[in-house]
Design an enzyme around this catalytic site. Structure first.
Site, PDB file in Angstrom:
ATOM      1  CB  SER A 152      -9.983 -26.021  96.822  1.00  0.00           C
ATOM      2  OG  SER A 152      -8.825 -26.777  96.514  1.00  0.00           O
ATOM      3  N   GLY A 204     -12.707 -26.760  89.177  1.00  0.00           N
ATOM      4  CA  GLY A 204     -12.173 -27.984  88.598  1.00  0.00           C
ATOM      5  C   GLY A 204     -12.929 -29.207  89.091  1.00  0.00           C
ATOM      6  N   GLY A 205     -12.381 -29.866  90.106  1.00  0.00           N
ATOM      7  CA  GLY A 205     -12.918 -31.145  90.574  1.00  0.00           C
ATOM      8  C   GLY A 205     -14.417 -31.143  90.833  1.00  0.00           C
ATOM      9  CG  HIS A 217      -5.574 -24.168  84.345  1.00  0.00           C
ATOM     10  ND1 HIS A 217      -4.869 -25.087  85.086  1.00  0.00           N
ATOM     11  CD2 HIS A 217      -6.771 -24.000  84.966  1.00  0.00           C
ATOM     12  CE1 HIS A 217      -5.617 -25.474  86.110  1.00  0.00           C
ATOM     13  NE2 HIS A 217      -6.770 -24.830  86.060  1.00  0.00           N
ATOM     14  CD  GLU A 235      -8.069 -21.350  88.288  1.00  0.00           C
ATOM     15  OE1 GLU A 235      -9.120 -21.882  88.637  1.00  0.00           O
ATOM     16  OE2 GLU A 235      -7.286 -21.867  87.483  1.00  0.00           O
ATOM     17  CD  GLU A 243      -4.425 -28.569  86.875  1.00  0.00           C
ATOM     18  OE1 GLU A 243      -5.159 -28.843  85.912  1.00  0.00           O
ATOM     19  OE2 GLU A 243      -4.825 -28.593  88.060  1.00  0.00           O
ATOM     20  N   GLY A 286      -6.958 -27.970  93.333  1.00  0.00           N
ATOM     21  CA  GLY A 286      -7.024 -29.411  93.546  1.00  0.00           C
ATOM     22  C   GLY A 286      -6.469 -29.867  94.891  1.00  0.00           C
ATOM     23  CG  ASN A 297     -10.395 -26.870  83.897  1.00  0.00           C
ATOM     24  OD1 ASN A 297     -10.416 -27.632  82.927  1.00  0.00           O
ATOM     25  ND2 ASN A 297      -9.277 -26.485  84.487  1.00  0.00           N
ATOM     26  CD1 TRP A 298     -15.983 -30.769  83.890  1.00  0.00           C
ATOM     27  CD2 TRP A 298     -16.460 -32.449  82.478  1.00  0.00           C
ATOM     28  NE1 TRP A 298     -17.312 -31.105  84.053  1.00  0.00           N
ATOM     29  CE2 TRP A 298     -17.633 -32.120  83.195  1.00  0.00           C
ATOM     30  CE3 TRP A 298     -16.527 -33.458  81.510  1.00  0.00           C
ATOM     31  CZ2 TRP A 298     -18.839 -32.786  82.999  1.00  0.00           C
ATOM     32  CZ3 TRP A 298     -17.737 -34.117  81.311  1.00  0.00           C
ATOM     33  CH2 TRP A 298     -18.878 -33.792  82.050  1.00  0.00           C
ATOM     34  CE  LYS A 299      -8.578 -29.039  87.398  1.00  0.00           C
ATOM     35  NZ  LYS A 299      -7.622 -28.740  88.425  1.00  0.00           N
TER      36      LYS A 299
HETATM   37  C1  PEP Z   1      -9.116 -25.357  88.167  1.00  0.00           C
HETATM   38  O1  PEP Z   1      -8.653 -26.337  87.607  1.00  0.00           O
HETATM   39  O2  PEP Z   1      -9.219 -24.298  87.540  1.00  0.00           O
HETATM   40  C2  PEP Z   1      -9.525 -25.473  89.577  1.00  0.00           C
HETATM   41  C3  PEP Z   1      -9.952 -24.406  90.202  1.00  0.00           C
HETATM   42  O3  PEP Z   1      -9.440 -26.730  90.128  1.00  0.00           O
HETATM   43  P1  PEP Z   1     -10.060 -27.212  91.530  1.00  0.00           P
HETATM   44  O4  PEP Z   1     -11.432 -26.583  91.651  1.00  0.00           O
HETATM   45  O5  PEP Z   1     -10.119 -28.696  91.423  1.00  0.00           O
HETATM   46  O6  PEP Z   1      -9.135 -26.726  92.598  1.00  0.00           O
END
Ligand code: PEP
Length: 249
Positions: A208, A229-230, A92, A162, A94, A168, A9-11
């Site tokens: 994470s 994500g990241g 999600h 999640e 966010e 994040g 997930n590049w957000k």
């Molecule tokens: C996400 O945005 O779905 C996620 C899991 O982010 P991160 O891996 O950065 O915690």
């Protein structure tokens, strides 16, 4: 047998300058045939990413529940399909946090995506205060009750657990906490859609995730992949997660 899925997930990250990362991730995905890989990119990158991705599925991160209409700034399932998306994330954390989206919104969005043939990754997860108050299980169960599509089926739907405090932040739940929540989700699915469909449905962990912890988390019971994500933003960080999934497949 559920194949592992590793979805990035590049957000709100990524310009065309990052397309070589997509190409490198696609090459790594092709080299790990035991694992499914997908990349959910910003709307503006769906078309260019789909053009360089080879067989790597390119997805969106959200959509509007309507097919068209007076919804300034929104995007619909037919638009995503036309750009080359084959899946989308809905619900999600966010979106829930920043845009105040509810589980019912996620339900409507999942239905819209499915109407147009998009695969869906439906997210759920509790806040830190909810976990501290001992309410994590109930919150997540209630999110699933309100958001699981009527015709939920593993052929197009994937769940992602999640915990919102893990996204994040570099914090992750303990392996026992992850395994326990995934078992609760599996049991909830069995009650809602029956054993056969529930047992075929993938439940991803997200929050994470990184190369260092991926294989360990992905080996847990009922953890059928990762939403990342990241660590999905560069091939250098994402490929070890794909390899971690392959090592436990
Ligand atoms: C996400 O945005 O779905 C996620 C899991 O982010 P991160 O891996 O950065 O915690």
């Amino acid at each position: 047998m559920r194949r592992k899925l590793v979805a990035g997930n590049w957000k709100m990250h990524g310009l065309r300058a990052q397309l070589p990362e997509v190409e490198a991730i696609a090459a790594a995905a092709a080299a790990a045939p035991a694992v499914d890989v997908a990349l959910c990119v910003p709307f503006t990158l769906i078309h260019p990413a789909a053009q360089v991705a080879g067989g790597l599925p390119i997805g969106a991160q959200d959509l509007h529940e309507a097919d068209q209409g007076a919804h300034t700034g929104c995007i619909s399932a037919p638009m995503l399909v036309e750009e080359g998306a084959t899946l989308t994330i809905v619900g999600h954390s966010e979106r829930r946090g920043d845009q105040h989206e509810t589980s019912h919104d996620a339900y409507m969005k999942a239905a819209a995506a499915h109407r147009h043939g998009l695969g869906v990754i439906l997210c759920c997860g509790e806040l830190e205060a909810e976990r501290a108050a001992g309410r994590a299980e109930r919150i997540v169960q209630s999110q699933i009750e309100k958001s699981l599509p009527d015709d939920a089926d593993p052929s197009w739907l994937t769940l992602a657990y999640e915990p919102r405090w893990a996204i994040g932040t570099g914090k992750t739940p303990t392996p026992d906490e992850i395994a326990s929540m995934h078992a609760i989700l599996r049991a909830k699915l069995r009650m809602m859609i029956g054993e056969a469909k529930a047992d075929g449905m993938r439940i991803l962990y997200g929050g994470s995730g990184a190369g260092g912890n991926a294989a360990h988390i992905l080996a847990l019971d009922n953890v059928d992949g990762a939403l990342v994500g990241g660590a999905s933003l560069t091939a250098e960080k994402f490929i070890p997660i794909i390899e971690g999934a392959a090592s436990v497949s």
